[in-house]
Design a protein around this motif. Structure first.
Motif, mmCIF file in Angstrom:
data_model
loop_
_atom_site.group_PDB
_atom_site.id
_atom_site.type_symbol
_atom_site.label_atom_id
_atom_site.label_comp_id
_atom_site.label_asym_id
_atom_site.label_seq_id
_atom_site.Cartn_x
_atom_site.Cartn_y
_atom_site.Cartn_z
ATOM 1 N N ALA A 227 -0.647 -34.932 14.608
ATOM 2 C CA ALA A 227 0.587 -35.556 15.086
ATOM 3 C C ALA A 227 1.100 -34.882 16.342
ATOM 4 O O ALA A 227 1.618 -35.542 17.254
ATOM 5 C CB ALA A 227 1.649 -35.521 13.986
ATOM 6 N N HIS A 228 0.954 -33.580 16.413
ATOM 7 C CA HIS A 228 1.422 -32.842 17.580
ATOM 8 C C HIS A 228 0.692 -33.286 18.838
ATOM 9 O O HIS A 228 1.304 -33.504 19.882
ATOM 10 C CB HIS A 228 1.184 -31.355 17.330
ATOM 11 C CG HIS A 228 2.024 -30.458 18.184
ATOM 12 N ND1 HIS A 228 3.381 -30.594 18.319
ATOM 13 C CD2 HIS A 228 1.687 -29.389 18.959
ATOM 14 C CE1 HIS A 228 3.842 -29.660 19.131
ATOM 15 N NE2 HIS A 228 2.837 -28.924 19.538
ATOM 16 N N TYR A 229 -0.634 -33.440 18.736
ATOM 17 C CA TYR A 229 -1.404 -33.892 19.897
ATOM 18 C C TYR A 229 -1.269 -35.389 20.119
ATOM 19 O O TYR A 229 -1.325 -35.861 21.262
ATOM 20 C CB TYR A 229 -2.870 -33.503 19.737
ATOM 21 C CG TYR A 229 -3.109 -32.054 20.076
ATOM 22 C CD1 TYR A 229 -2.960 -31.588 21.376
ATOM 23 C CD2 TYR A 229 -3.458 -31.140 19.083
ATOM 24 C CE1 TYR A 229 -3.156 -30.253 21.688
ATOM 25 C CE2 TYR A 229 -3.659 -29.803 19.392
ATOM 26 C CZ TYR A 229 -3.504 -29.366 20.699
ATOM 27 O OH TYR A 229 -3.688 -28.042 21.006
ATOM 28 N N MET A 230 -1.096 -36.156 19.049
ATOM 29 C CA MET A 230 -0.875 -37.595 19.218
ATOM 30 C C MET A 230 0.405 -37.833 20.016
ATOM 31 O O MET A 230 0.483 -38.756 20.841
ATOM 32 C CB MET A 230 -0.792 -38.282 17.858
ATOM 33 C CG MET A 230 -0.531 -39.787 17.956
ATOM 34 S SD MET A 230 -1.879 -40.697 18.765
ATOM 35 C CE MET A 230 -2.701 -41.377 17.312
ATOM 36 N N ALA A 231 1.411 -37.001 19.799
ATOM 37 C CA ALA A 231 2.644 -37.109 20.578
ATOM 38 C C ALA A 231 2.349 -36.968 22.062
ATOM 39 O O ALA A 231 2.912 -37.668 22.905
ATOM 40 C CB ALA A 231 3.646 -36.051 20.128
ATOM 41 N N GLY B 194 -7.876 -36.050 30.499
ATOM 42 C CA GLY B 194 -7.176 -37.184 31.105
ATOM 43 C C GLY B 194 -7.442 -38.532 30.487
ATOM 44 O O GLY B 194 -6.868 -39.529 30.911
ATOM 45 N N ASP B 195 -8.327 -38.595 29.481
ATOM 46 C CA ASP B 195 -8.628 -39.872 28.831
ATOM 47 C C ASP B 195 -7.662 -40.081 27.674
ATOM 48 O O ASP B 195 -8.018 -39.978 26.500
ATOM 49 C CB ASP B 195 -10.079 -39.891 28.330
ATOM 50 C CG ASP B 195 -10.558 -41.297 27.969
ATOM 51 O OD1 ASP B 195 -9.707 -42.204 27.867
ATOM 52 O OD2 ASP B 195 -11.781 -41.471 27.792
ATOM 53 N N ARG B 196 -6.427 -40.377 28.019
ATOM 54 C CA ARG B 196 -5.367 -40.472 27.023
ATOM 55 C C ARG B 196 -5.593 -41.623 26.038
ATOM 56 O O ARG B 196 -5.360 -41.483 24.839
ATOM 57 C CB ARG B 196 -4.017 -40.657 27.726
ATOM 58 C CG ARG B 196 -3.570 -39.437 28.491
ATOM 59 C CD ARG B 196 -2.480 -39.775 29.496
ATOM 60 N NE ARG B 196 -1.316 -40.396 28.881
ATOM 61 C CZ ARG B 196 -0.362 -39.719 28.259
ATOM 62 N NH1 ARG B 196 -0.415 -38.397 28.192
ATOM 63 N NH2 ARG B 196 0.674 -40.343 27.737
ATOM 64 N N LEU C 246 -7.490 -40.249 17.629
ATOM 65 C CA LEU C 246 -6.507 -39.613 16.767
ATOM 66 C C LEU C 246 -5.904 -40.619 15.791
ATOM 67 O O LEU C 246 -5.640 -40.290 14.631
ATOM 68 C CB LEU C 246 -5.408 -38.963 17.613
ATOM 69 C CG LEU C 246 -5.831 -37.735 18.423
ATOM 70 C CD1 LEU C 246 -4.725 -37.306 19.367
ATOM 71 C CD2 LEU C 246 -6.207 -36.583 17.498
ATOM 72 N N GLY C 247 -5.714 -41.857 16.272
ATOM 73 C CA GLY C 247 -5.186 -42.901 15.396
ATOM 74 C C GLY C 247 -6.123 -43.210 14.248
ATOM 75 O O GLY C 247 -5.689 -43.429 13.108
ATOM 76 N N ALA D 106 10.060 -42.304 23.188
ATOM 77 C CA ALA D 106 10.511 -42.498 21.809
ATOM 78 C C ALA D 106 9.342 -42.360 20.840
ATOM 79 O O ALA D 106 9.493 -41.806 19.738
ATOM 80 C CB ALA D 106 11.172 -43.865 21.656
ATOM 81 N N ASP D 107 8.170 -42.870 21.236
ATOM 82 C CA ASP D 107 6.977 -42.711 20.393
ATOM 83 C C ASP D 107 6.562 -41.246 20.333
ATOM 84 O O ASP D 107 6.119 -40.745 19.287
ATOM 85 C CB ASP D 107 5.822 -43.551 20.945
ATOM 86 C CG ASP D 107 6.071 -45.042 20.818
ATOM 87 O OD1 ASP D 107 6.864 -45.438 19.933
ATOM 88 O OD2 ASP D 107 5.482 -45.810 21.602
ATOM 89 N N GLU D 108 6.699 -40.562 21.450
ATOM 90 C CA GLU D 108 6.369 -39.142 21.496
ATOM 91 C C GLU D 108 7.246 -38.359 20.515
ATOM 92 O O GLU D 108 6.760 -37.504 19.756
ATOM 93 C CB GLU D 108 6.570 -38.631 22.919
ATOM 94 C CG GLU D 108 6.090 -37.226 23.153
ATOM 95 C CD GLU D 108 6.163 -36.857 24.637
ATOM 96 O OE1 GLU D 108 5.786 -35.722 24.950
ATOM 97 O OE2 GLU D 108 6.590 -37.690 25.453
ATOM 98 N N LEU D 109 8.537 -38.668 20.526
ATOM 99 C CA LEU D 109 9.458 -38.023 19.595
ATOM 100 C C LEU D 109 9.072 -38.311 18.152
ATOM 101 O O LEU D 109 9.071 -37.407 17.304
ATOM 102 C CB LEU D 109 10.886 -38.505 19.868
ATOM 103 C CG LEU D 109 11.943 -38.046 18.862
ATOM 104 C CD1 LEU D 109 12.085 -36.528 18.860
ATOM 105 C CD2 LEU D 109 13.288 -38.714 19.169
#
Length: 208
Positions: free
Chosen positions: A70-74, A41-43, A50-51, A81-84
């Protein structure tokens, strides 16, 4: 490669562990640590870590690292839009090891905007990831109320399921694809022509 409350959430932590063991490097270990934070939960902290890793490995880094990150960063994004955008980066990273370079070259490739894949032999791990990569993109487009784009990627996800084993992860991915297929089929826009908005991503947290 699908998610907990989002599509890669259906991808279990065990898959990350397998990647760590296969790669035997510190980068995958660090990605796995960030994923643990994300699932706890610590997004924000997961996104920060990840960044940092993404900045270090760069756009030209190892394709498996970039695809996984990138998959988990999404999953850590608040803006659809950032997720995409991150899911497209994940598909681009996978496709650099893939066999084709366009939307008609098979399930292992993405749309033109997803990058310019290099023809070659796909990384074995990437083949297993393609169904959930495309499933993630389908769910992103659902969230962005673009059902036709969602259907395209959902069809690619279904076409790529032959790479999945008959185990918890593979069955979980197939089940998630089936749920989204039913959701899209029930929408007014399921027939020819533009579809209607579909609302939020329909996947609960899973541990296939």
């Amino acid at each position: 490669m699908i998610r907990p409350e989002q599509v890669w959430q259906s991808k279990p932590e065990a898959a990350v562990t397998e990647q760590q063991e296969a790669s035997e490097d510190a980068v995958m270990t660090r990605i796995g640590q960030a994923v643990i934070l994300l699932h706890a939960g610590d997004r924000e902290e997961a996104r920060n870590r990840l960044g940092e890793i993404w900045s270090e490995i760069g756009e030209e880094g190892d394709s498996l690292h970039r695809c996984t990150l990138a998959h988990y960063m999404a999953d850590a994004q608040d803006d659809p839009a950032d997720e995409l955008a991150w899911d497209l980066r994940a598909l681009t990273a996978a496709a650099t090891d893939g066999p084709g370079d366009g939307p008609d070259d098979g399930p292992g490739t993405g749309p033109p905007q997803a990058g310019r894949p290099v023809r070659g032999e796909a990384h074995p791990a990437m083949r297993v990831f393609y169904p959930s990569l495309h499933l993630s993109l389908a769910a992103d487009y659902v969230k962005l109320q673009r059902p036709e784009a969602a259907r395209i990627h959902l069809a690619r996800a279904r076409a790529a399921t032959g790479a999945l084993s008959d185990d918890g992860y593979g069955n979980g991915v197939r089940a998630a694809i089936a749920r989204l297929e039913r959701r899209l089929a029930a929408e007014p826009g399921a027939g020819p022509g533009p579809g209607s908005g579909l609302g939020p991503r329909p996947f609960p947290e899973q541990s296939p």
